[in-house]
Scaffold this motif. Structure first.
Motif: not given
Length: 101
Positions: A41, A46, A77, A79-85, A87-88
């Protein structure tokens, strides 16, 4: 008395030099020092992005400095964390090469 002052001055100079020497040793760690393997995890990297009005994206990639992927995995790549802009990226099994027909 002069000898005592000289001794105190030398001790204070020596004490002031210790952190600088310690930093130099940390900066020059040998490549043989292996970083720990990232947990499933834990992000291995990033990609931060900024959306422009013209729909162009500015991207900045950053890798995790504290752990690396196991030799059988690659940092991909996930996960896309759109709130933090951002890509994890996480350690995953590499996709097999595409078969040509």
């Amino acid at each position: 008395m002069k000898l005592l002052l000289l001794l105190v001055a030398l001790c204070s100079v020596a004490a002031a030099m210790v952190p600088r020497q310690r930093r130099a040793m940390e900066d020059n760690q040998s490549p043989a020092v292996q970083k720990p393997i990232c947990e499933p995890k834990t992000p291995c990297g990033w990609i931060f992005y900024k959306e422009n009005i013209e729909f162009l994206h500015e991207r900045w990639e950053r890798t995790n400095d504290y752990c690396i992927c196991a030799t059988t995995l690659t940092c991909q790549e996930d996960e896309n964390d759109s709130t933090g802009k951002a890509i994890i990226k996480r350690c995953k099994v590499p996709a097999p090469p595409a078969q040509e027909s």
